[in-house]
Design a protein around this motif. Structure first.
Motif, PDB file in Angstrom:
ATOM      1  N   PHE A   8     -40.008  -1.657 -57.207  1.00  0.00           N
ATOM      2  CA  PHE A   8     -40.163  -0.510 -58.086  1.00  0.00           C
ATOM      3  C   PHE A   8     -39.311  -0.753 -59.318  1.00  0.00           C
ATOM      4  O   PHE A   8     -38.154  -1.166 -59.218  1.00  0.00           O
ATOM      5  N   VAL A   9     -39.855  -0.505 -60.518  1.00  0.00           N
ATOM      6  CA  VAL A   9     -39.131  -0.799 -61.762  1.00  0.00           C
ATOM      7  C   VAL A   9     -39.010   0.466 -62.613  1.00  0.00           C
ATOM      8  O   VAL A   9     -39.930   1.288 -62.666  1.00  0.00           O
ATOM      9  N   ILE A  10     -37.869   0.606 -63.287  1.00  0.00           N
ATOM     10  CA  ILE A  10     -37.643   1.745 -64.175  1.00  0.00           C
ATOM     11  C   ILE A  10     -36.636   1.328 -65.245  1.00  0.00           C
ATOM     12  O   ILE A  10     -35.602   0.735 -64.935  1.00  0.00           O
ATOM     13  N   ALA A  11     -36.970   1.631 -66.512  1.00  0.00           N
ATOM     14  CA  ALA A  11     -36.121   1.224 -67.634  1.00  0.00           C
ATOM     15  C   ALA A  11     -35.469   2.412 -68.335  1.00  0.00           C
ATOM     16  O   ALA A  11     -34.731   2.227 -69.296  1.00  0.00           O
ATOM     17  N   SER A  12     -35.721   3.623 -67.863  1.00  0.00           N
ATOM     18  CA  SER A  12     -35.203   4.823 -68.522  1.00  0.00           C
ATOM     19  C   SER A  12     -33.681   4.889 -68.454  1.00  0.00           C
ATOM     20  O   SER A  12     -33.080   4.567 -67.433  1.00  0.00           O
ATOM     21  N   ARG A  13     -33.093   5.325 -69.579  1.00  0.00           N
ATOM     22  CA  ARG A  13     -31.647   5.559 -69.627  1.00  0.00           C
ATOM     23  C   ARG A  13     -31.340   7.023 -69.916  1.00  0.00           C
ATOM     24  O   ARG A  13     -30.209   7.369 -70.272  1.00  0.00           O
ATOM     25  N   SER A  14     -32.336   7.885 -69.774  1.00  0.00           N
ATOM     26  CA  SER A  14     -32.165   9.307 -70.053  1.00  0.00           C
ATOM     27  C   SER A  14     -32.127  10.149 -68.774  1.00  0.00           C
ATOM     28  O   SER A  14     -32.084  11.369 -68.838  1.00  0.00           O
ATOM     29  N   GLU A  15     -32.148   9.487 -67.610  1.00  0.00           N
ATOM     30  CA  GLU A  15     -32.207  10.225 -66.356  1.00  0.00           C
ATOM     31  C   GLU A  15     -30.867  10.871 -66.016  1.00  0.00           C
ATOM     32  O   GLU A  15     -29.804  10.313 -66.292  1.00  0.00           O
ATOM     33  N   THR A  16     -30.948  12.039 -65.405  1.00  0.00           N
ATOM     34  CA  THR A  16     -29.740  12.630 -64.820  1.00  0.00           C
ATOM     35  C   THR A  16     -29.615  12.205 -63.365  1.00  0.00           C
ATOM     36  O   THR A  16     -28.522  12.116 -62.826  1.00  0.00           O
ATOM     37  N   GLN A  17     -30.733  11.961 -62.733  1.00  0.00           N
ATOM     38  CA  GLN A  17     -30.733  11.434 -61.363  1.00  0.00           C
ATOM     39  C   GLN A  17     -31.879  10.462 -61.156  1.00  0.00           C
ATOM     40  O   GLN A  17     -31.700   9.394 -60.601  1.00  0.00           O
ATOM     41  N   GLY A  18     -33.054  10.809 -61.624  1.00  0.00           N
ATOM     42  CA  GLY A  18     -34.208   9.940 -61.445  1.00  0.00           C
ATOM     43  C   GLY A  18     -34.726  10.007 -60.025  1.00  0.00           C
ATOM     44  O   GLY A  18     -34.513   9.084 -59.234  1.00  0.00           O
ATOM     45  N   LEU A  19     -35.404  11.096 -59.664  1.00  0.00           N
ATOM     46  CA  LEU A  19     -35.852  11.289 -58.282  1.00  0.00           C
ATOM     47  C   LEU A  19     -36.813  10.208 -57.817  1.00  0.00           C
ATOM     48  O   LEU A  19     -36.945   9.976 -56.615  1.00  0.00           O
ATOM     49  N   VAL A  20     -37.490   9.540 -58.754  1.00  0.00           N
ATOM     50  CA  VAL A  20     -38.429   8.502 -58.343  1.00  0.00           C
ATOM     51  C   VAL A  20     -37.703   7.332 -57.681  1.00  0.00           C
ATOM     52  O   VAL A  20     -38.298   6.619 -56.858  1.00  0.00           O
ATOM     53  N   VAL A  21     -36.432   7.140 -58.011  1.00  0.00           N
ATOM     54  CA  VAL A  21     -35.683   6.032 -57.400  1.00  0.00           C
ATOM     55  C   VAL A  21     -35.430   6.281 -55.915  1.00  0.00           C
ATOM     56  O   VAL A  21     -35.759   5.432 -55.085  1.00  0.00           O
ATOM     57  N   PRO A  22     -34.850   7.430 -55.506  1.00  0.00           N
ATOM     58  CA  PRO A  22     -34.714   7.662 -54.063  1.00  0.00           C
ATOM     59  C   PRO A  22     -36.059   7.754 -53.345  1.00  0.00           C
ATOM     60  O   PRO A  22     -36.161   7.399 -52.167  1.00  0.00           O
ATOM     61  N   GLU A  23     -37.107   8.209 -54.036  1.00  0.00           N
ATOM     62  CA  GLU A  23     -38.425   8.244 -53.404  1.00  0.00           C
ATOM     63  C   GLU A  23     -38.917   6.831 -53.111  1.00  0.00           C
ATOM     64  O   GLU A  23     -39.465   6.574 -52.032  1.00  0.00           O
ATOM     65  N   ALA A  24     -38.716   5.923 -54.053  1.00  0.00           N
ATOM     66  CA  ALA A  24     -39.110   4.530 -53.827  1.00  0.00           C
ATOM     67  C   ALA A  24     -38.304   3.930 -52.682  1.00  0.00           C
ATOM     68  O   ALA A  24     -38.853   3.232 -51.818  1.00  0.00           O
ATOM     69  N   LEU A  25     -37.004   4.190 -52.669  1.00  0.00           N
ATOM     70  CA  LEU A  25     -36.151   3.666 -51.591  1.00  0.00           C
ATOM     71  C   LEU A  25     -36.565   4.245 -50.244  1.00  0.00           C
ATOM     72  O   LEU A  25     -36.545   3.546 -49.232  1.00  0.00           O
ATOM     73  N   ALA A  26     -36.930   5.529 -50.233  1.00  0.00           N
ATOM     74  CA  ALA A  26     -37.385   6.154 -48.989  1.00  0.00           C
ATOM     75  C   ALA A  26     -38.642   5.485 -48.463  1.00  0.00           C
ATOM     76  O   ALA A  26     -38.910   5.500 -47.259  1.00  0.00           O
ATOM     77  N   CYS A  27     -39.412   4.884 -49.352  1.00  0.00           N
ATOM     78  CA  CYS A  27     -40.627   4.155 -48.965  1.00  0.00           C
ATOM     79  C   CYS A  27     -40.333   2.706 -48.604  1.00  0.00           C
ATOM     80  O   CYS A  27     -41.257   1.932 -48.325  1.00  0.00           O
ATOM     81  N   GLY A  28     -39.051   2.325 -48.649  1.00  0.00           N
ATOM     82  CA  GLY A  28     -38.682   0.969 -48.277  1.00  0.00           C
ATOM     83  C   GLY A  28     -38.894  -0.057 -49.365  1.00  0.00           C
ATOM     84  O   GLY A  28     -39.044  -1.253 -49.072  1.00  0.00           O
ATOM     85  N   VAL A  29     -38.887   0.385 -50.628  1.00  0.00           N
ATOM     86  CA  VAL A  29     -39.137  -0.527 -51.755  1.00  0.00           C
ATOM     87  C   VAL A  29     -37.851  -0.726 -52.547  1.00  0.00           C
ATOM     88  O   VAL A  29     -37.225   0.250 -52.967  1.00  0.00           O
ATOM     89  N   PRO A  30     -37.426  -1.969 -52.773  1.00  0.00           N
ATOM     90  CA  PRO A  30     -36.227  -2.212 -53.590  1.00  0.00           C
ATOM     91  C   PRO A  30     -36.480  -1.809 -55.040  1.00  0.00           C
ATOM     92  O   PRO A  30     -37.623  -1.810 -55.500  1.00  0.00           O
ATOM     93  N   VAL A  31     -35.403  -1.490 -55.752  1.00  0.00           N
ATOM     94  CA  VAL A  31     -35.518  -0.949 -57.109  1.00  0.00           C
ATOM     95  C   VAL A  31     -34.847  -1.877 -58.113  1.00  0.00           C
ATOM     96  O   VAL A  31     -33.724  -2.338 -57.895  1.00  0.00           O
ATOM     97  N   LEU A  32     -35.546  -2.128 -59.208  1.00  0.00           N
ATOM     98  CA  LEU A  32     -34.987  -2.842 -60.351  1.00  0.00           C
ATOM     99  C   LEU A  32     -34.892  -1.823 -61.479  1.00  0.00           C
ATOM    100  O   LEU A  32     -35.911  -1.406 -62.040  1.00  0.00           O
ATOM    101  N   ALA A  33     -33.658  -1.385 -61.797  1.00  0.00           N
ATOM    102  CA  ALA A  33     -33.459  -0.269 -62.715  1.00  0.00           C
ATOM    103  C   ALA A  33     -32.546  -0.647 -63.865  1.00  0.00           C
ATOM    104  O   ALA A  33     -31.712  -1.548 -63.754  1.00  0.00           O
TER     105      ALA A  33
END
Length: 312
Positions: free
Chosen positions: A188-213
């Protein structure tokens, strides 16, 4: 806020949006963006200092408010994730079917982004970096899940870069179909620097997908280098870390650690901590008690006496 002041009740304010990162929506041809950012910071300071306590999702937001001059108690409380929504995981057959429906092959890695297609999400950065990714992985695909004002611009940008066949826009997804879009990803990839938390990141992790942020403080507690993913500062780090993740097996080998990393972010844990914040606000209390507050408290006391098991 007006009602809380009149009734002299404690007020809990949640600050989940970095307002100064969204000023481009109001500053066009009106005031300069920097002037708009100063206004956003001042407004945030004044409003938060009117509150009894403030809830923020990450230490990044807490530090920002402290820098603004907020003096009221600030509690870091990450928004809960409905982990059950992402269980059980899809089977390999289901994931292969989904890739086939999207017209993707099985001979290359798959990157996925989920989110609103807006300027502050920096999706154009992911598209630009993808030109370098396909030099190492010619059959790599980037699937962008979401919709927004920037969609047409981003699609045109991908076409100008010659990425029409490897960058796919599938629109907004919700409900039961969204977890599958996470789960077909190798990364899972995300380049945003405006997040306060970024719920999509824990959602991706909950699905067992590593994150490149992007290397932003909002992701520091979730993306643990070498365990749940990597953080990048530029295109070189993006490509290097992506290669590390893919060569290490991507979701196939990071899945267990990724899922375990978000166990403390369940909705149950969120509500438990939320009650604690409310209790603290009541303990601190309003600044000036008056007859309105006394009347409300008396009603609550009467209800408690008449129904001892009441949660009120």
């Amino acid at each position: 806020h007006i009602s809380a002041r009149r009734l002299c009740l404690p007020e809990v304010h949640t600050y989940h949006t970095m307002l100064e990162d969204y000023t481009h929506y109001v500053s066009r041809q009106k005031i300069t963006n920097e002037a708009a950012r100063r206004v956003a910071r001042r407004y945030s300071r004044i409003f938060c200092n009117w509150s009894t306590t403030i809830i923020v999702p990450t230490t990044k937001v807490k530090q920002a408010l402290l820098d603004y001059g907020v003096t009221r108690p600030i509690f870091v409380l990450p928004t809960g994730v409905d982990l059950e929504r992402f269980r059980p995981l899809a089977s390999e057959h289901e994931r292969n079917q989904q890739r086939r429906r999207l017209g993707l092959g099985f001979d290359g890695p798959l990157l996925v982004f989920v989110g609103r297609l807006a300027k502050e999400k920096s999706i154009d950065t992911l598209i630009k970096y993808h030109t370098q990714v396909i030099e190492a992985y010619p059959n790599c695909h980037l699937v962008i899940v979401g919709d927004g004002d920037e969609r047409q611009h981003l699609q045109s940008y991908a076409q100008r870069l010659g990425l029409a066949r490897s960058v796919h826009f599938v629109g907004a997804k919700s409900g039961n179909e969204l977890p599958l879009y996470y789960q077909i990803a190798d990364v899972f990839v995300i380049a945003s620097r405006s997040e306060t938390q970024g719920l999509v990141v824990p959602e991706a992790l909950a699905c067992g997908v590593p994150v490149l942020a992007a290397n932003d403080p909002a992701f520091h507690n979730l993306v643990v280098p070498g365990r749940t993913g990597y953080l990048f500062a530029d295109s070189r780090q993006y490509v290097d870390h992506l290669q590390q993740l893919l060569e290490a097996g991507g979701a196939a080998n990071f899945g267990s650690a990724a899922r375990m990393s978000v166990e403390t972010l369940s909705t149950g844990e969120f509500y438990r901590q939320l009650v604690h914040v409310y209790e603290e606000a009541i303990r601190i209390g309003p600044r000036k008690p008056n007859r309105y507050r006394s009347s409300v408290l008396e009603v609550l006391r009467r209800r408690r006496r008449s129904d001892p098991d009441s949660r009120i």
